[in-house]
Design a protein around this motif. Structure first.
Motif, PDB file in Angstrom:
ATOM      1  N   TRP A  36      -6.316  -4.147   3.500  1.00  0.00           N
ATOM      2  CA  TRP A  36      -5.025  -4.543   2.948  1.00  0.00           C
ATOM      3  C   TRP A  36      -5.274  -5.559   1.840  1.00  0.00           C
ATOM      4  CZ3 TRP A  36      -0.421  -2.325   3.889  1.00  0.00           C
ATOM      5  CH2 TRP A  36      -0.285  -1.542   5.040  1.00  0.00           C
ATOM      6  N   PHE A  37      -4.606  -5.352   0.733  1.00  0.00           N
ATOM      7  CA  PHE A  37      -4.679  -6.240  -0.420  1.00  0.00           C
ATOM      8  C   PHE A  37      -3.263  -6.663  -0.774  1.00  0.00           C
ATOM      9  CE2 PHE A  37      -9.090  -5.379  -1.836  1.00  0.00           C
ATOM     10  CZ  PHE A  37      -9.369  -4.278  -1.035  1.00  0.00           C
ATOM     11  N   ARG A  38      -3.140  -7.724  -1.562  1.00  0.00           N
ATOM     12  CA  ARG A  38      -1.809  -8.124  -2.008  1.00  0.00           C
ATOM     13  C   ARG A  38      -1.886  -8.680  -3.424  1.00  0.00           C
ATOM     14  NH1 ARG A  38      -0.689 -13.331   1.998  1.00  0.00           N
ATOM     15  NH2 ARG A  38      -2.103 -14.823   0.949  1.00  0.00           N
ATOM     16  N   GLN A  39      -0.769  -8.575  -4.098  1.00  0.00           N
ATOM     17  CA  GLN A  39      -0.684  -9.119  -5.442  1.00  0.00           C
ATOM     18  C   GLN A  39       0.673  -9.785  -5.620  1.00  0.00           C
ATOM     19  OE1 GLN A  39      -1.473  -6.357  -8.655  1.00  0.00           O
ATOM     20  NE2 GLN A  39      -2.005  -8.032 -10.027  1.00  0.00           N
ATOM     21  N   ALA A  40       0.637 -11.086  -5.831  1.00  0.00           N
ATOM     22  CA  ALA A  40       1.846 -11.848  -6.090  1.00  0.00           C
ATOM     23  C   ALA A  40       2.105 -11.872  -7.594  1.00  0.00           C
ATOM     24  CB  ALA A  40       1.691 -13.266  -5.558  1.00  0.00           C
ATOM     25  N   PRO A  41       3.347 -12.108  -8.002  1.00  0.00           N
ATOM     26  CA  PRO A  41       3.667 -12.134  -9.436  1.00  0.00           C
ATOM     27  C   PRO A  41       2.801 -13.142 -10.183  1.00  0.00           C
ATOM     28  CG  PRO A  41       5.669 -12.092  -8.143  1.00  0.00           C
ATOM     29  CD  PRO A  41       4.545 -12.279  -7.167  1.00  0.00           C
ATOM     30  N   GLY A  42       2.194 -12.692 -11.263  1.00  0.00           N
ATOM     31  CA  GLY A  42       1.389 -13.571 -12.087  1.00  0.00           C
ATOM     32  C   GLY A  42       0.023 -13.890 -11.534  1.00  0.00           C
ATOM     33  N   LYS A  43      -0.338 -13.245 -10.429  1.00  0.00           N
ATOM     34  CA  LYS A  43      -1.642 -13.516  -9.816  1.00  0.00           C
ATOM     35  C   LYS A  43      -2.461 -12.234  -9.715  1.00  0.00           C
ATOM     36  CE  LYS A  43      -0.258 -17.522  -7.074  1.00  0.00           C
ATOM     37  NZ  LYS A  43      -0.303 -18.161  -5.720  1.00  0.00           N
ATOM     38  N   GLU A  44      -3.754 -12.414  -9.538  1.00  0.00           N
ATOM     39  CA  GLU A  44      -4.630 -11.262  -9.380  1.00  0.00           C
ATOM     40  C   GLU A  44      -4.502 -10.690  -7.960  1.00  0.00           C
ATOM     41  OE1 GLU A  44      -8.189 -12.423 -12.529  1.00  0.00           O
ATOM     42  OE2 GLU A  44      -8.624 -12.185 -10.398  1.00  0.00           O
ATOM     43  N   ARG A  45      -4.810  -9.411  -7.842  1.00  0.00           N
ATOM     44  CA  ARG A  45      -4.823  -8.795  -6.516  1.00  0.00           C
ATOM     45  C   ARG A  45      -5.949  -9.409  -5.695  1.00  0.00           C
ATOM     46  NH1 ARG A  45      -4.221  -2.329  -6.162  1.00  0.00           N
ATOM     47  NH2 ARG A  45      -2.582  -2.961  -7.616  1.00  0.00           N
ATOM     48  N   GLU A  46      -5.663  -9.682  -4.422  1.00  0.00           N
ATOM     49  CA  GLU A  46      -6.682 -10.258  -3.545  1.00  0.00           C
ATOM     50  C   GLU A  46      -6.763  -9.491  -2.245  1.00  0.00           C
ATOM     51  OE1 GLU A  46      -5.662 -14.306  -2.536  1.00  0.00           O
ATOM     52  OE2 GLU A  46      -3.673 -13.775  -1.782  1.00  0.00           O
ATOM     53  N   GLY A  47      -7.941  -9.503  -1.664  1.00  0.00           N
ATOM     54  CA  GLY A  47      -8.137  -8.859  -0.372  1.00  0.00           C
ATOM     55  C   GLY A  47      -7.573  -9.717   0.737  1.00  0.00           C
ATOM     56  N   VAL A  48      -6.810  -9.127   1.623  1.00  0.00           N
ATOM     57  CA  VAL A  48      -6.199  -9.844   2.737  1.00  0.00           C
ATOM     58  C   VAL A  48      -6.981  -9.623   4.023  1.00  0.00           C
ATOM     59  CG1 VAL A  48      -4.134 -10.040   4.166  1.00  0.00           C
ATOM     60  CG2 VAL A  48      -3.914  -9.698   1.686  1.00  0.00           C
ATOM     61  N   SER A  49      -7.329  -8.381   4.287  1.00  0.00           N
ATOM     62  CA  SER A  49      -8.016  -8.077   5.530  1.00  0.00           C
ATOM     63  C   SER A  49      -8.693  -6.729   5.405  1.00  0.00           C
ATOM     64  CB  SER A  49      -7.016  -8.064   6.695  1.00  0.00           C
ATOM     65  OG  SER A  49      -7.668  -7.828   7.921  1.00  0.00           O
ATOM     66  N   CYS A  50      -9.702  -6.527   6.255  1.00  0.00           N
ATOM     67  CA  CYS A  50     -10.407  -5.248   6.252  1.00  0.00           C
ATOM     68  C   CYS A  50     -10.877  -4.948   7.673  1.00  0.00           C
ATOM     69  CB  CYS A  50     -11.589  -5.282   5.299  1.00  0.00           C
ATOM     70  SG  CYS A  50     -12.386  -3.680   5.066  1.00  0.00           S
ATOM     71  N   ILE A  51     -10.915  -3.670   8.015  1.00  0.00           N
ATOM     72  CA  ILE A  51     -11.393  -3.241   9.321  1.00  0.00           C
ATOM     73  C   ILE A  51     -12.400  -2.124   9.115  1.00  0.00           C
ATOM     74  CG2 ILE A  51      -9.453  -1.626   9.642  1.00  0.00           C
ATOM     75  CD1 ILE A  51      -9.570  -2.363  12.668  1.00  0.00           C
ATOM     76  N   SER A  52     -13.477  -2.175   9.868  1.00  0.00           N
ATOM     77  CA  SER A  52     -14.531  -1.178   9.719  1.00  0.00           C
ATOM     78  C   SER A  52     -14.069   0.183  10.217  1.00  0.00           C
ATOM     79  CB  SER A  52     -15.776  -1.630  10.477  1.00  0.00           C
ATOM     80  OG  SER A  52     -15.485  -1.751  11.859  1.00  0.00           O
ATOM     81  N   SER A  53     -14.863   1.197   9.921  1.00  0.00           N
ATOM     82  CA  SER A  53     -14.458   2.573  10.221  1.00  0.00           C
ATOM     83  C   SER A  53     -14.241   2.797  11.717  1.00  0.00           C
ATOM     84  CB  SER A  53     -15.494   3.561   9.691  1.00  0.00           C
ATOM     85  OG  SER A  53     -16.759   3.308  10.265  1.00  0.00           O
ATOM     86  N   ARG A  54     -15.024   2.125  12.532  1.00  0.00           N
ATOM     87  CA  ARG A  54     -14.867   2.292  13.981  1.00  0.00           C
ATOM     88  C   ARG A  54     -13.991   1.212  14.598  1.00  0.00           C
ATOM     89  NH1 ARG A  54     -18.492   5.928  16.290  1.00  0.00           N
ATOM     90  NH2 ARG A  54     -20.078   6.720  14.849  1.00  0.00           N
ATOM     91  N   GLY A  55     -13.550   0.281  13.763  1.00  0.00           N
ATOM     92  CA  GLY A  55     -12.669  -0.777  14.245  1.00  0.00           C
ATOM     93  C   GLY A  55     -13.366  -1.933  14.915  1.00  0.00           C
TER      94      GLY A  55
END
Length: 119
Positions: A36-55
């Motif tokens: 999951w990534f997010r981008q706020a107005p006027g800001k760069e997209r940033e990574g929020v969270s990640c989960i591996s393929s097997r969890g």
């Protein structure tokens, strides 16, 4: 058609909760890490969270640790982001993505869903 479709965004009050979902169609998420990534107005997209393929492995942006939880259901070809104790600074467009591995390049992007935290 290969696509990721997010849902669950909207307006939520500070301190509230929201659950984002991202469903894949046209391909299986089984062998991908999911982020999951997010981008706020006027800001760069940033990574929020990640989960591996097997969890078995997850990681989080420091500012969301303890508040957000990522999970996946391979049987439903879906990844989730549970957002608790949300803050106004969490306001952004949230995107899901499939990656070959966490911190690797994104293979597919979703179209994004707006999350607005406001009283």
């Amino acid at each position: 058609q290969l696509q990721l479709v997010e849902s669950g965004g909207g307006l939520v009050q500070p301190g509230g909760s929201l659950r984002l979902s991202c469903a894949a169609s046209g391909f299986s998420l089984d062998y991908y890490a999911l982020g999951w990534f997010r981008q706020a107005p006027g800001k760069e997209r940033e990574g929020v969270s990640c989960i591996s393929s097997r969890g078995g492995s997850t990681n989080y942006l420091d500012s969301v640790k303890g508040r957000f939880t990522i999970s996946r259901d391979n049987a439903k070809n879906t990844v989730y982001l549970q957002m608790n104790s949300v803050k106004p600074e969490d306001t952004a467009v949230y995107y899901c993505a499939s990656l070959n591995y966490c911190k690797g390049p994104v293979v597919y992007w979703g179209q994004g869903t707006q999350v607005t935290v406001s009283a």
